[in-house]
Design a protein around this motif. Structure first.
Motif, PDB file in Angstrom:
ATOM      1  N   ILE A   1      43.671 102.353 -17.863  1.00 12.80           N
ATOM      2  CA  ILE A   1      43.813 103.813 -17.775  1.00 12.80           C
ATOM      3  C   ILE A   1      45.073 104.154 -16.981  1.00 12.80           C
ATOM      4  O   ILE A   1      45.325 103.576 -15.916  1.00 12.80           O
TER       5      ILE A   1
ATOM      6  N   ALA B   1      39.440  98.159 -20.116  1.00 14.01           N
ATOM      7  CA  ALA B   1      39.850  99.570 -20.147  1.00 14.01           C
ATOM      8  C   ALA B   1      41.043  99.730 -19.208  1.00 14.01           C
ATOM      9  O   ALA B   1      40.904  99.547 -17.997  1.00 14.01           O
TER      10      ALA B   1
ATOM     11  N   SER C   1      41.752  93.425 -16.921  1.00 15.99           N
ATOM     12  CA  SER C   1      42.249  93.152 -18.274  1.00 15.99           C
ATOM     13  C   SER C   1      43.368  92.110 -18.284  1.00 15.99           C
ATOM     14  O   SER C   1      43.549  91.405 -19.274  1.00 15.99           O
ATOM     15  N   PHE C   2      44.104  92.034 -17.175  1.00 16.33           N
ATOM     16  CA  PHE C   2      45.188  91.047 -17.103  1.00 16.33           C
ATOM     17  C   PHE C   2      44.647  89.622 -17.229  1.00 16.33           C
ATOM     18  O   PHE C   2      45.345  88.734 -17.723  1.00 16.33           O
ATOM     19  N   GLU C   3      43.415  89.393 -16.780  1.00 11.17           N
ATOM     20  CA  GLU C   3      42.828  88.047 -16.789  1.00 11.17           C
ATOM     21  C   GLU C   3      42.088  87.731 -18.091  1.00 11.17           C
ATOM     22  O   GLU C   3      41.583  86.610 -18.262  1.00 11.17           O
TER      23      GLU C   3
END
Ligand code: INI
Length: 153
Positions: A79, A77, A53-55
């Motif tokens: 978590i 996602a 998700s960071f990318e």
């Protein structure tokens, strides 16, 4: 009363950028996104995978700059684990995706689950709480249609 959303996807091209991290969840989000695009007859789409998700934001920005898509849907996602690592990823993903949208003028949609555990994530990716990927595509269509109507007067 609010206006009805314009969810007509015909004539729109939508990109989906999806994180491979927690793929068991993100592949379900992608299924929901593809389902929504079929349901609303989106003309064209492309799917781009990133590691996590960071990318999402850097890829979303580049895809938006390419100029061939009316909106970019970002799916991931995040978590919770024992440390606060997940918090940095979720916060930066949200800020980066919004920045990509504001820098390019192309709607970049935050379809990232931020959950305490996998059970919550499953419920929101095609379980009892709907599918965030499906909802993200509907947000993309509505916003892209609004932007288009504002451009053409
Ligand atoms: N990426 C996610 O998409 N979700 C997570 O829950 C997650 N956690 O918890 O670590 C995660 N990490 C990877 C991150 O997005 C980057 O890919 C990595 O840090 C390299 O920049």
């Amino acid at each position: 009363m609010a206006d009805e959303p314009n969810l007509d996807g015909a004539g729109l091209s939508i990109a989906v950028v999806v994180a491979r991290f927690n793929e068991a969840i993100t592949s379900r989000l992608l299924d929901g996104a593809l389902d929504a695009m079929r349901r609303h007859e989106v003309g064209k789409h492309g799917v781009y995978w990133v590691p996590g998700s960071f990318e999402l934001s850097v890829a979303a920005k580049r895809v938006a700059e390419g100029g061939s898509h009316d909106a970019v849907v970002c799916l991931g996602a995040v978590i919770r684990h024992e440390t606060d690592h997940y918090l940095h990823i979720a916060t930066q993903a949200a800020a980066g995706i919004q920045r990509a949208a504001l820098d390019t003028g192309v709607p970049c949609i935050f379809g990232v689950l931020t959950c305490d555990n996998e059970e919550q994530a499953l419920a929101r990716s095609g379980g009892s709480r709907g599918n965030k990927g499906f909802e993200a595509v509907e947000s993309a269509i509505e916003t892209a249609n609004l932007i288009r109507s504002l451009q053409t007067g």
